[in-house]
Design a protein around this motif. Structure first.
Motif, PDB file in Angstrom:
ATOM      1  N   VAL A  31       0.826  -1.203   0.000  1.00 34.21           N
ATOM      2  CA  VAL A  31       0.000   0.000   0.000  1.00 34.21           C
ATOM      3  C   VAL A  31       0.862   1.256   0.000  1.00 34.21           C
ATOM      4  CG1 VAL A  31      -1.813   1.273   1.222  1.00 34.21           C
ATOM      5  CG2 VAL A  31      -1.871  -1.229   1.155  1.00 34.21           C
ATOM      6  N   ASP A  32       2.022   1.187   0.624  1.00 38.23           N
ATOM      7  CA  ASP A  32       2.918   2.355   0.634  1.00 38.23           C
ATOM      8  C   ASP A  32       3.386   2.692  -0.781  1.00 38.23           C
ATOM      9  OD1 ASP A  32       2.939   2.577   3.548  1.00 38.23           O
ATOM     10  OD2 ASP A  32       4.114   0.736   3.487  1.00 38.23           O
ATOM     11  N   ARG A  33       3.761   1.667  -1.533  1.00 38.37           N
ATOM     12  CA  ARG A  33       4.165   1.925  -2.917  1.00 38.37           C
ATOM     13  C   ARG A  33       2.972   2.375  -3.744  1.00 38.37           C
ATOM     14  NH1 ARG A  33       8.360   1.870  -5.760  1.00 38.37           N
ATOM     15  NH2 ARG A  33       9.540   0.613  -4.282  1.00 38.37           N
ATOM     16  N   LEU A  34       1.832   1.787  -3.524  1.00 38.77           N
ATOM     17  CA  LEU A  34       0.624   2.197  -4.242  1.00 38.77           C
ATOM     18  C   LEU A  34       0.338   3.671  -4.007  1.00 38.77           C
ATOM     19  CD1 LEU A  34      -1.958   1.483  -5.886  1.00 38.77           C
ATOM     20  CD2 LEU A  34      -3.030   0.901  -3.689  1.00 38.77           C
ATOM     21  N   ARG A  35       0.444   4.100  -2.775  1.00 37.73           N
ATOM     22  CA  ARG A  35       0.212   5.510  -2.432  1.00 37.73           C
ATOM     23  C   ARG A  35       1.207   6.420  -3.147  1.00 37.73           C
ATOM     24  NH1 ARG A  35       2.331   6.497   3.169  1.00 37.73           N
ATOM     25  NH2 ARG A  35       4.201   6.206   1.877  1.00 37.73           N
ATOM     26  N   ASP A  36       2.470   6.018  -3.153  1.00 35.44           N
ATOM     27  CA  ASP A  36       3.489   6.836  -3.818  1.00 35.44           C
ATOM     28  C   ASP A  36       3.274   6.856  -5.334  1.00 35.44           C
ATOM     29  OD1 ASP A  36       4.579   7.296  -1.347  1.00 35.44           O
ATOM     30  OD2 ASP A  36       6.198   5.835  -1.565  1.00 35.44           O
ATOM     31  N   ASN A  37       2.876   5.726  -5.910  1.00 35.63           N
ATOM     32  CA  ASN A  37       2.629   5.672  -7.348  1.00 35.63           C
ATOM     33  C   ASN A  37       1.455   6.548  -7.765  1.00 35.63           C
ATOM     34  OD1 ASN A  37       4.731   3.893  -7.733  1.00 35.63           O
ATOM     35  ND2 ASN A  37       3.447   2.091  -8.025  1.00 35.63           N
ATOM     36  N   LEU A  38       0.418   6.565  -6.926  1.00 34.83           N
ATOM     37  CA  LEU A  38      -0.788   7.327  -7.270  1.00 34.83           C
ATOM     38  C   LEU A  38      -0.647   8.807  -6.965  1.00 34.83           C
ATOM     39  CD1 LEU A  38      -3.602   4.918  -6.036  1.00 34.83           C
ATOM     40  CD2 LEU A  38      -3.115   5.552  -8.399  1.00 34.83           C
ATOM     41  N   GLY A  39       0.107   9.128  -5.907  1.00 36.44           N
ATOM     42  CA  GLY A  39       0.239  10.528  -5.538  1.00 36.44           C
ATOM     43  C   GLY A  39      -0.974  11.028  -4.788  1.00 36.44           C
ATOM     44  N   ALA A  40      -1.145  12.346  -4.792  1.00 34.01           N
ATOM     45  CA  ALA A  40      -2.209  12.988  -4.013  1.00 34.01           C
ATOM     46  C   ALA A  40      -3.552  12.833  -4.699  1.00 34.01           C
ATOM     47  CB  ALA A  40      -1.877  14.463  -3.797  1.00 34.01           C
ATOM     48  N   GLY A  41      -4.595  13.325  -4.025  1.00 34.16           N
ATOM     49  CA  GLY A  41      -5.961  13.216  -4.536  1.00 34.16           C
ATOM     50  C   GLY A  41      -6.116  13.791  -5.927  1.00 34.16           C
ATOM     51  N   ARG A  42      -7.025  13.194  -6.704  1.00 34.24           N
ATOM     52  CA  ARG A  42      -7.211  13.620  -8.089  1.00 34.24           C
ATOM     53  C   ARG A  42      -7.900  14.976  -8.166  1.00 34.24           C
ATOM     54  NH1 ARG A  42     -10.575  10.505 -11.325  1.00 34.24           N
ATOM     55  NH2 ARG A  42     -11.727   9.895  -9.486  1.00 34.24           N
ATOM     56  N   ARG A  43      -8.688  15.313  -7.131  1.00 36.37           N
ATOM     57  CA  ARG A  43      -9.392  16.589  -7.134  1.00 36.37           C
ATOM     58  C   ARG A  43      -9.145  17.290  -5.807  1.00 36.37           C
ATOM     59  NH1 ARG A  43     -13.745  13.182  -8.651  1.00 36.37           N
ATOM     60  NH2 ARG A  43     -14.698  13.633  -6.634  1.00 36.37           N
ATOM     61  N   PRO A  44      -9.169  18.628  -5.787  1.00 38.89           N
ATOM     62  CA  PRO A  44      -8.915  19.347  -4.538  1.00 38.89           C
ATOM     63  C   PRO A  44      -9.902  19.001  -3.437  1.00 38.89           C
ATOM     64  CG  PRO A  44      -8.755  20.829  -6.418  1.00 38.89           C
ATOM     65  CD  PRO A  44      -9.289  19.536  -6.944  1.00 38.89           C
ATOM     66  N   LEU A  63      -6.765  13.151   0.735  1.00 38.82           N
ATOM     67  CA  LEU A  63      -5.509  12.731   0.110  1.00 38.82           C
ATOM     68  C   LEU A  63      -5.446  11.227  -0.106  1.00 38.82           C
ATOM     69  CD1 LEU A  63      -2.797  14.955   1.857  1.00 38.82           C
ATOM     70  CD2 LEU A  63      -3.720  15.183  -0.455  1.00 38.82           C
ATOM     71  N   ASP A  64      -6.115  10.466   0.782  1.00 38.96           N
ATOM     72  CA  ASP A  64      -6.032   9.017   0.659  1.00 38.96           C
ATOM     73  C   ASP A  64      -7.129   8.418  -0.223  1.00 38.96           C
ATOM     74  OD1 ASP A  64      -8.245   9.357   2.250  1.00 38.96           O
ATOM     75  OD2 ASP A  64      -7.628   7.932   3.802  1.00 38.96           O
ATOM     76  N   GLU A  65      -7.970   9.237  -0.838  1.00 37.60           N
ATOM     77  CA  GLU A  65      -9.083   8.702  -1.621  1.00 37.60           C
ATOM     78  C   GLU A  65      -8.626   7.853  -2.809  1.00 37.60           C
ATOM     79  OE1 GLU A  65     -13.041   7.863  -2.581  1.00 37.60           O
ATOM     80  OE2 GLU A  65     -12.028   8.535  -0.754  1.00 37.60           O
ATOM     81  N   PRO A  66      -7.616   8.270  -3.574  1.00 33.39           N
ATOM     82  CA  PRO A  66      -7.163   7.393  -4.663  1.00 33.39           C
ATOM     83  C   PRO A  66      -6.690   6.031  -4.164  1.00 33.39           C
ATOM     84  CG  PRO A  66      -6.295   9.601  -4.961  1.00 33.39           C
ATOM     85  CD  PRO A  66      -6.897   9.558  -3.590  1.00 33.39           C
ATOM     86  N   VAL A  67      -6.016   6.007  -3.022  1.00 31.49           N
ATOM     87  CA  VAL A  67      -5.537   4.738  -2.476  1.00 31.49           C
ATOM     88  C   VAL A  67      -6.709   3.874  -2.030  1.00 31.49           C
ATOM     89  CG1 VAL A  67      -4.135   3.663  -0.664  1.00 31.49           C
ATOM     90  CG2 VAL A  67      -3.349   5.749  -1.775  1.00 31.49           C
ATOM     91  N   ARG A  68      -7.674   4.469  -1.357  1.00 30.80           N
ATOM     92  CA  ARG A  68      -8.861   3.716  -0.918  1.00 30.80           C
ATOM     93  C   ARG A  68      -9.566   3.068  -2.108  1.00 30.80           C
ATOM     94  NH1 ARG A  68     -11.765   4.472   3.798  1.00 30.80           N
ATOM     95  NH2 ARG A  68     -13.674   4.355   2.551  1.00 30.80           N
ATOM     96  N   ARG A  69      -9.771   3.852  -3.148  1.00 31.41           N
ATOM     97  CA  ARG A  69     -10.468   3.331  -4.319  1.00 31.41           C
ATOM     98  C   ARG A  69      -9.657   2.228  -5.005  1.00 31.41           C
ATOM     99  NH1 ARG A  69     -14.717   5.608  -6.523  1.00 31.41           N
ATOM    100  NH2 ARG A  69     -14.056   5.176  -8.670  1.00 31.41           N
ATOM    101  N   ALA A  70      -8.350   2.410  -5.063  1.00 32.79           N
ATOM    102  CA  ALA A  70      -7.495   1.404  -5.692  1.00 32.79           C
ATOM    103  C   ALA A  70      -7.484   0.113  -4.885  1.00 32.79           C
ATOM    104  CB  ALA A  70      -6.079   1.948  -5.855  1.00 32.79           C
TER     105      ALA A  70
END
Length: 406
Positions: free
Chosen positions: A250-263, A267-274
């Motif tokens: 999950v740590d690498r996943l978070r780094d690969n995805l970066g911050a949230g897609r929308r303001p 910040l963790d929403e892309p990771v949650r969805r993934a």
């Protein structure tokens, strides 16, 4: 330093089928524990998982892996700037992709020669290998190409524009790129290391492949003197109770995805969805090899998910000694669950693995031994509880990736 790793263990019974075949059409196998097992390659199940994402995620969260990437980008260029014709858009796409990835986009020689012999139009250019780009990267490169449309070669010779092209190709990664990684042979610096590791699925018991001899009758053949099959053939198959395993960093996943897609997103929403998409996709998907012939649409009987803090742990060694079906009654699932429970308990005790949360999704009396390994869940509560646990772990941590909110 604590890590955040999700282990996924699956027991799934598959009836006569040919999920993943070799170059001879025979179901793949492997020798493990001194006996031959049924095997489904990791690539086959990753492909099935990626296809499942189409129903689980928005199109702009996904990528496309293709050699025909220039066509894809040219289409987006004309969508951004409709005044550009197809030929111009294709030329812009080829130059932009070369600047972004270092890959030359050319018409394959064999295809060009074949088209010339047949008097057909020249086929579109392609990359020399599969290119994996996200929908947002394609859109970003298209907009950059439109900006330099007057003289794209001169435009991309400027250092700041070339750097921008490479930055676009190396940020705003899609969920599937972040999970399964990407290799760009001509520009290793924009490779993406995969966050997910998927093992080859193997049967928990010994397997021997079988062959089905079949015939097809000609419906229009009604003459007695022409009696017989219109076609004959054979198809190989096996049936198995499979052990499947995947680990998600999950740590690498978070780094690969970066911050949230929308303001407005956490910040963790892309990771949650993934995480939700990967869990659901991996657990419920099925490779489609010979699916029309065998209709082997099963779901797993048991799923064990653990949230690790140190390292991933596969429990495939539970089946180094193959499960033996009871004389008279048969069946491998109950024995597999019993062996898995004993192995998990022994390994976690020996290596002092404590404090890791675990969840168990199971169906049927045969899986009852696994109830002791974690909190009982359904598929919906599994997705909710794991994604919530991941969010708690990541709270207050800043992604290391270069992504930016849209």
């Amino acid at each position: 330093m604590n890590r955040t790793i999700i282990d996924v263990h699956v027991l799934q019974t598959v009836p006569p089928s040919n999920l993943n075949r070799d170059d001879t059409g025979t179901p793949k196998t492997a020798v493990y524990g001194g006996v031959r097992r049924a095997r489904v390659s990791s690539q086959a199940w990753k492909r099935a998982t990626r296809r499942a994402f189409q129903d689980l995620l928005d199109p702009d969260e996904l990528g496309v892996r293709t050699r025909r990437v220039a066509e894809l980008l040219a289409e987006q260029i004309t969508a951004v700037e409709p005044s550009l014709d197809g030929t111009t858009a294709m030329a812009l796409a080829a130059e932009t992709l070369y600047a972004a990835t270092g890959s030359k986009i050319e018409v394959p020689r064999r295809k060009a020669e074949s088209a010339k012999k047949k008097g057909e139009p020249e086929p579109p250019p392609e990359s020399s290998y599969l290119m994996f780009l996200s929908a947002r990267q394609i859109d970003g490169l298209a907009r950059l190409a439109v900006q330099g449309a007057d003289d794209i070669k001169a435009y991309l010779k400027a250092k700041e524009n070339k750097n921008q092209a490479r930055e676009i190709a190396d940020t705003r990664h899609s969920v599937d790129i972040a999970l399964f990684g990407r290799m760009v042979a001509d520009s290793a610096d924009i490779n993406v290391d995969a966050a997910a590791q998927v093992a080859h699925a193997i049967s928990v018991h010994q397997v021997e492949n079988e062959s089905d001899y079949f015939t097809a009758v000609d419906d229009q053949n009604e003459k007695a003197e022409e009696a017989g099959a219109g076609m004959i053939g054979t198809v190989d198959f096996n049936s198995a109770t499979l052990y499947r395993y995947a680990a998600l960093d999950v740590d690498r996943l978070r780094d690969n995805l970066g911050a949230g897609r929308r303001p407005d997103q956490p910040l963790d929403e892309p990771v949650r969805r993934a995480v939700r998409a990967f869990l659901h996709g991996f657990v419920a998907s099925m490779p489609t090899g010979k699916i029309n012939t065998f209709g082997n649409h099963t779901l797993p009987e048991a799923v064990l998910v653990s949230l690790r803090s140190a390292r991933p742990i596969s429990f495939v060694s539970a089946f180094e000694e193959p499960v033996l079906a009871p004389q008279g009654s048969g069946g491998h699932l109950r024995g597999a669950c019993t062996q898995l429970l004993a192995h998990v308990s022994d390994i976690e005790k020996a290596y002092e693995v404590t404090g890791d949360k675990s969840w168990v999704l199971r169906a049927g009396a045969a899986t009852e031994p696994l109830a002791a390994l974690g909190t009982a869940v359904t598929i919906s509560s599994l997705l909710d509880e794991v994604s919530n646990a991941v969010s708690e772990r990541l709270a207050g941590q800043t992604p290391q990736g270069q992504d930016h909110p849209a």
